[in-house]
Design a protein around this motif. Structure first.
Motif, PDB file in Angstrom:
ATOM      1  N   MET A 274       0.833  -1.194   0.000  1.00  0.00           N
ATOM      2  CA  MET A 274       0.000   0.000   0.000  1.00  0.00           C
ATOM      3  C   MET A 274       0.879   1.261   0.000  1.00  0.00           C
ATOM      4  O   MET A 274       1.805   1.373   0.792  1.00  0.00           O
ATOM      5  CB  MET A 274      -0.894  -0.006   1.250  1.00  0.00           C
ATOM      6  N   THR A 275       0.600   2.162  -0.899  1.00  0.00           N
ATOM      7  CA  THR A 275       1.401   3.387  -0.982  1.00  0.00           C
ATOM      8  C   THR A 275       0.963   4.405   0.062  1.00  0.00           C
ATOM      9  O   THR A 275      -0.222   4.665   0.230  1.00  0.00           O
ATOM     10  CB  THR A 275       1.245   4.029  -2.386  1.00  0.00           C
ATOM     11  N   LEU A 276       1.950   4.951   0.768  1.00  0.00           N
ATOM     12  CA  LEU A 276       1.668   6.012   1.740  1.00  0.00           C
ATOM     13  C   LEU A 276       1.656   7.355   1.010  1.00  0.00           C
ATOM     14  O   LEU A 276       2.589   7.658   0.261  1.00  0.00           O
ATOM     15  CB  LEU A 276       2.770   6.063   2.800  1.00  0.00           C
ATOM     16  N   ARG A 277       0.632   8.155   1.224  1.00  0.00           N
ATOM     17  CA  ARG A 277       0.595   9.493   0.620  1.00  0.00           C
ATOM     18  C   ARG A 277       0.936  10.518   1.687  1.00  0.00           C
ATOM     19  O   ARG A 277       0.248  10.625   2.710  1.00  0.00           O
ATOM     20  CB  ARG A 277      -0.785   9.768   0.012  1.00  0.00           C
ATOM     21  N   ILE A 278       2.003  11.256   1.435  1.00  0.00           N
ATOM     22  CA  ILE A 278       2.484  12.208   2.441  1.00  0.00           C
ATOM     23  C   ILE A 278       2.614  13.602   1.843  1.00  0.00           C
ATOM     24  O   ILE A 278       3.149  13.767   0.744  1.00  0.00           O
ATOM     25  CB  ILE A 278       3.848  11.736   3.001  1.00  0.00           C
ATOM     26  N   LEU A 279       2.122  14.586   2.577  1.00  0.00           N
ATOM     27  CA  LEU A 279       2.260  15.981   2.157  1.00  0.00           C
ATOM     28  C   LEU A 279       3.340  16.648   3.016  1.00  0.00           C
ATOM     29  O   LEU A 279       3.272  16.620   4.244  1.00  0.00           O
ATOM     30  CB  LEU A 279       0.921  16.721   2.338  1.00  0.00           C
ATOM     31  N   ILE A 280       4.357  17.199   2.341  1.00  0.00           N
ATOM     32  CA  ILE A 280       5.442  17.890   3.055  1.00  0.00           C
ATOM     33  C   ILE A 280       5.293  19.393   2.813  1.00  0.00           C
ATOM     34  O   ILE A 280       5.398  19.862   1.682  1.00  0.00           O
ATOM     35  CB  ILE A 280       6.833  17.436   2.545  1.00  0.00           C
ATOM     36  N   ALA A 281       5.031  20.124   3.876  1.00  0.00           N
ATOM     37  CA  ALA A 281       4.868  21.581   3.746  1.00  0.00           C
ATOM     38  C   ALA A 281       6.032  22.280   4.442  1.00  0.00           C
ATOM     39  O   ALA A 281       6.188  22.199   5.661  1.00  0.00           O
ATOM     40  CB  ALA A 281       3.546  22.005   4.365  1.00  0.00           C
ATOM     41  N   ASP A 282       6.870  22.941   3.646  1.00  0.00           N
ATOM     42  CA  ASP A 282       8.042  23.640   4.174  1.00  0.00           C
ATOM     43  C   ASP A 282       8.404  24.735   3.179  1.00  0.00           C
ATOM     44  O   ASP A 282       8.316  24.530   1.968  1.00  0.00           O
ATOM     45  CB  ASP A 282       9.214  22.654   4.326  1.00  0.00           C
ATOM     46  N   ASP A 283       8.822  25.907   3.689  1.00  0.00           N
ATOM     47  CA  ASP A 283       9.116  27.003   2.753  1.00  0.00           C
ATOM     48  C   ASP A 283      10.523  26.934   2.175  1.00  0.00           C
ATOM     49  O   ASP A 283      10.901  27.752   1.355  1.00  0.00           O
ATOM     50  CB  ASP A 283       8.872  28.380   3.403  1.00  0.00           C
ATOM     51  N   HIS A 284      11.312  25.935   2.602  1.00  0.00           N
ATOM     52  CA  HIS A 284      12.650  25.777   2.015  1.00  0.00           C
ATOM     53  C   HIS A 284      12.624  24.643   0.984  1.00  0.00           C
ATOM     54  O   HIS A 284      12.375  23.491   1.339  1.00  0.00           O
ATOM     55  CB  HIS A 284      13.687  25.464   3.105  1.00  0.00           C
ATOM     56  N   ASP A 285      12.905  24.989  -0.270  1.00  0.00           N
ATOM     57  CA  ASP A 285      12.891  23.975  -1.337  1.00  0.00           C
ATOM     58  C   ASP A 285      13.782  22.790  -1.004  1.00  0.00           C
ATOM     59  O   ASP A 285      13.412  21.641  -1.213  1.00  0.00           O
ATOM     60  CB  ASP A 285      13.388  24.585  -2.665  1.00  0.00           C
ATOM     61  N   LEU A 286      14.967  23.088  -0.492  1.00  0.00           N
ATOM     62  CA  LEU A 286      15.952  22.041  -0.222  1.00  0.00           C
ATOM     63  C   LEU A 286      15.428  21.034   0.801  1.00  0.00           C
ATOM     64  O   LEU A 286      15.578  19.822   0.633  1.00  0.00           O
ATOM     65  CB  LEU A 286      17.259  22.675   0.278  1.00  0.00           C
ATOM     66  N   VAL A 287      14.786  21.546   1.847  1.00  0.00           N
ATOM     67  CA  VAL A 287      14.242  20.653   2.883  1.00  0.00           C
ATOM     68  C   VAL A 287      13.154  19.752   2.280  1.00  0.00           C
ATOM     69  O   VAL A 287      13.158  18.537   2.477  1.00  0.00           O
ATOM     70  CB  VAL A 287      13.664  21.472   4.062  1.00  0.00           C
ATOM     71  N   ARG A 288      12.241  20.377   1.533  1.00  0.00           N
ATOM     72  CA  ARG A 288      11.155  19.588   0.911  1.00  0.00           C
ATOM     73  C   ARG A 288      11.715  18.515  -0.005  1.00  0.00           C
ATOM     74  O   ARG A 288      11.323  17.355   0.043  1.00  0.00           O
ATOM     75  CB  ARG A 288      10.240  20.496   0.083  1.00  0.00           C
TER      76      ARG A 288
END
Length: 206
Positions: A1-15
């Motif tokens: 089963m695929t996990l769907r994750i949303l990553i919210a961060d204002d730094h492109d590198l971190v995301r």
């Protein structure tokens, strides 16, 4: 089963780094947002996600207010906090407010991936060494750049005091306070004194 994750961060590198580590096993699908409004919009249009990760200091968060909004928007699914500057106290408050976990950005990649799996499975995750205070810095990165006097002036700004009032409180000349405000705006990359106060509040400065 695929996990769907949303990553919210204002730094492109971190995301991008987080997404790269999480997507590596082929069992995770990550989406990204650069601030809270975009994250909330994605939760509404493409959610709920198995897990949402919010950067504590990104635009729109206003401290733990953003966590409340995301918890409401993600349909009861877990929401965790990631941060490079937050203290143990903020981590504790986030967990009390319903966060599924707290991830310092200093976590090694392997621990990070494990932590994400834990949270997506409904467990609460917080690194023991961080929560016990062993890794907890005496002051955050945010505070480290400020002198004691600048911190005092910043607290005055956060209390919406005028330069005159701050000068009186600290027994200094008003012109000195003006200089400190100018320096603070430069250091915090703030447009004005109100912006500086908001940036400090978002960073959890008290």
């Amino acid at each position: 089963m695929t996990l769907r994750i949303l990553i919210a961060d204002d730094h492109d590198l971190v995301r991008e780094t987080l997404a790269m580590f999480l997507d590596a096993d082929g069992e995770t699908e990550t989406l990204a947002a650069k601030d809270l409004p975009e994250a909330l919009e994605k939760m509404t249009s493409e959610g709920p996600f198995d897990l949402v990760l919010l950067d504590f200091t990104m635009p729109g968060m206003k401290g733990l207010e953003g966590l409340d909004k995301a918890l409401a928007a993600n349909g009861g699914k877990p929401v965790g906090i990631i941060s490079g500057t937050a203290t143990r106290l903020i981590a504790e408050q986030a967990l009390e407010a319903g966060a599924a976990g707290f991830l310092p950005k200093t976590l090694p990649a392997k621990s990070l991936v494990n932590a994400v799996r834990f949270m997506a499975a409904g467990e609460v995750y917080a690194p023991v060494s961080f929560m016990s205070g062993k890794d907890d810095p005496e002051e955050t990165d945010f505070e480290r750049d400020l002198s004691e006097r600048e911190k005092q002036v910043l607290r005055g700004l956060m209390a919406a005091k005028s330069n005159k009032e701050i000068a009186r409180d600290l027994d200094l000349q008003e012109v000195t306070i003006k200089l400190h405000v100018k320096t603070l705006c430069r250091k915090l990359d703030a447009k004005n004194r109100t912006d500086a106060a908001m940036i400090a509040r978002d960073a959890g400065f008290v």
